[in-house]
Design an enzyme around this catalytic site. Sequence first.
Site, PDB file in Angstrom:
ATOM      1  N   PHE A   1      39.888  32.939  46.135  1.00 21.03           N
ATOM      2  CA  PHE A   1      41.320  32.988  45.811  1.00 21.03           C
ATOM      3  C   PHE A   1      42.052  31.872  46.582  1.00 21.03           C
ATOM      4  O   PHE A   1      41.776  31.674  47.772  1.00 21.03           O
ATOM      5  CB  PHE A   1      41.910  34.359  46.154  1.00 21.03           C
ATOM      6  CG  PHE A   1      43.322  34.487  45.665  1.00 21.03           C
ATOM      7  CD1 PHE A   1      43.596  34.683  44.314  1.00 21.03           C
ATOM      8  CD2 PHE A   1      44.388  34.339  46.530  1.00 21.03           C
ATOM      9  CE1 PHE A   1      44.900  34.752  43.854  1.00 21.03           C
ATOM     10  CE2 PHE A   1      45.698  34.406  46.070  1.00 21.03           C
ATOM     11  CZ  PHE A   1      45.950  34.619  44.729  1.00 21.03           C
TER      12      PHE A   1
ATOM     13  N   TYR B   1      49.790  45.814  47.111  1.00 22.59           N
ATOM     14  CA  TYR B   1      50.517  45.947  45.829  1.00 22.59           C
ATOM     15  C   TYR B   1      49.633  45.985  44.593  1.00 22.59           C
ATOM     16  O   TYR B   1      50.129  46.035  43.483  1.00 22.59           O
ATOM     17  CB  TYR B   1      51.546  44.817  45.679  1.00 22.59           C
ATOM     18  CG  TYR B   1      51.016  43.419  45.942  1.00 22.59           C
ATOM     19  CD1 TYR B   1      50.242  42.752  45.000  1.00 22.59           C
ATOM     20  CD2 TYR B   1      51.293  42.767  47.136  1.00 22.59           C
ATOM     21  CE1 TYR B   1      49.758  41.485  45.251  1.00 22.59           C
ATOM     22  CE2 TYR B   1      50.810  41.495  47.395  1.00 22.59           C
ATOM     23  CZ  TYR B   1      50.040  40.858  46.444  1.00 22.59           C
ATOM     24  OH  TYR B   1      49.564  39.604  46.700  1.00 22.59           O
ATOM     25  N   LYS B   2      48.309  45.962  44.794  1.00 24.87           N
ATOM     26  CA  LYS B   2      47.415  45.987  43.633  1.00 24.87           C
ATOM     27  C   LYS B   2      47.010  47.431  43.351  1.00 24.87           C
ATOM     28  O   LYS B   2      47.822  48.216  42.897  1.00 24.87           O
ATOM     29  CB  LYS B   2      46.214  45.076  43.889  1.00 24.87           C
ATOM     30  CG  LYS B   2      46.614  43.609  44.078  1.00 24.87           C
ATOM     31  CD  LYS B   2      45.386  42.777  44.375  1.00 24.87           C
ATOM     32  CE  LYS B   2      45.746  41.326  44.636  1.00 24.87           C
ATOM     33  NZ  LYS B   2      46.233  40.631  43.448  1.00 24.87           N
TER      34      LYS B   2
ATOM     35  N   ASP C   1      38.082  39.615  52.250  1.00 26.05           N
ATOM     36  CA  ASP C   1      39.348  39.875  51.568  1.00 26.05           C
ATOM     37  C   ASP C   1      39.055  40.954  50.527  1.00 26.05           C
ATOM     38  O   ASP C   1      38.339  40.705  49.548  1.00 26.05           O
ATOM     39  CB  ASP C   1      39.855  38.583  50.915  1.00 26.05           C
ATOM     40  CG  ASP C   1      41.218  38.759  50.246  1.00 26.05           C
ATOM     41  OD1 ASP C   1      41.561  39.908  49.898  1.00 26.05           O
ATOM     42  OD2 ASP C   1      41.919  37.749  50.073  1.00 26.05           O
TER      43      ASP C   1
ATOM     44  N   ARG D   1      42.344  38.283  31.703  1.00 25.11           N
ATOM     45  CA  ARG D   1      41.921  39.268  32.697  1.00 25.11           C
ATOM     46  C   ARG D   1      42.628  40.589  32.426  1.00 25.11           C
ATOM     47  O   ARG D   1      43.835  40.613  32.187  1.00 25.11           O
ATOM     48  CB  ARG D   1      42.339  38.725  34.065  1.00 25.11           C
ATOM     49  CG  ARG D   1      41.609  39.219  35.244  1.00 25.11           C
ATOM     50  CD  ARG D   1      42.076  38.521  36.503  1.00 25.11           C
ATOM     51  NE  ARG D   1      43.494  38.771  36.786  1.00 25.11           N
ATOM     52  CZ  ARG D   1      44.033  38.754  38.007  1.00 25.11           C
ATOM     53  NH1 ARG D   1      43.268  38.497  39.052  1.00 25.11           N
ATOM     54  NH2 ARG D   1      45.316  38.977  38.195  1.00 25.11           N
TER      55      ARG D   1
END
Length: 406
Positions: free
Chosen positions: A123, A218-219, A193, A365
């Site tokens: 990422f 927040y995911k 991560d 995605r």
Amino acid sequence: MTLDDARAADAADPLRGFRERFVLPDGVIYLDGNSLGALPAVTAARVARTVADEWGRGLIRSWNDADWLGAPQRIGALIAPLLGAAEDEVIVADSTSANLFKLLAAAIRATGRSTILTEPGNFPTDLHVAQGVAALLPGVSVRAAPADELAAALDGDTAVLLLSHVHYRSGARHDMAALSAAARAAGALSLWDVSHSVGAVPLDLVRDGADLAVGCGYKFLNGGPGAPAFLFVRRALQPTLASPITGWMGHKRPFAFEDDYAAGEGMTRFLAGTPPILGMAALEEGVRILREVDMAAVAAKSAALFDLFAARVAALAPELRLVSPTQARARGSHIAFAHPHAHEIVQALIADGVIGDFRAPDVLRFGLTPLYLGHEDVWRATDILGRIMAGGSWRDPRFAVRARVT
Ligand SMILES: Cc1ncc(COP(=O)(O)O)c(C=O)c1O
């Protein structure tokens, strides 16, 4: 599977009761909970209470009376079992990016070594923060090796192996135990991560030998846009690591207002400044829901939703190439496909009420969030996708327009 079969699978789903715990707009099938989790039904009232009662009436007294001060540790302890960590090994603070900076710099100082080893295509914030740390510290560099060459690339210069456990684009999952062991054997620390893993797949950081970890709130934790992030440091390592952001909240005695810094005990030293209480309140509600859930049931449903999605796309839109691993234990909880016009197809889907996302240059995605997504949702979403592909409606020029966030 037929539509009736999908409905029967939803009726028999042990997680079906969780759907009503979320606010989901009518007419939308939400397949982006891996990017921004849905709003838990209790969160608006909790945040309103925190604002009106704790801030409005309690004012500054709420740092003690409402335990605002304890929020980083309290919510860290709530997250810990989702990570397979002890309560005193996790703390909530800052963003994932800032926490990466803290732990990378701490790992380099603790090992006295000079290389951050990662993989190409990690990422961007992981790579960019690593590059920033290397630019700051004399002699430090970032080295990237493809996934299957990582173990061999570990050497006596490697300070830290920095990897995303589940890849944000493909959903591919690394073998945390094997790579953490390889890092340790080389005298390096492992930093994971887990932004796309926590709340999505069962995690056992301690059993799997991870040294350090960071992740987003927040995911899959449903903590709200820009929710505070968390850090994990294996207990035995905590006294040996020093945060490079020596803010007063990480001090041993913040309210002694001393001139000289003295690192706080345990995870407290990884705090920097005053915690964002409104964001903390929303995150706490999101995490509480996850704590009620059996992660094995989440994983099983995620696998079933994936298989249904993949089978339907293979039948209805074979021009989309599956890029996620087909083996459930080799991936996280999203499904990704490649197509040269991925952006336009995703925009056409959104116009038809199916929210997924596009990741440049060519990936579509779709997040599979078992708490608020069912088999019928996948059935309908793939039906719409099939129609968009067969009818070519994605070719409409308005779908080529790029938004700021795509
Ligand atoms: C693996 C990973 N790390 C970090 C981030 C974001 O970090 P931050 O919350 O600091 O923006 C994301 C966001 O999608 C991510 O997928």
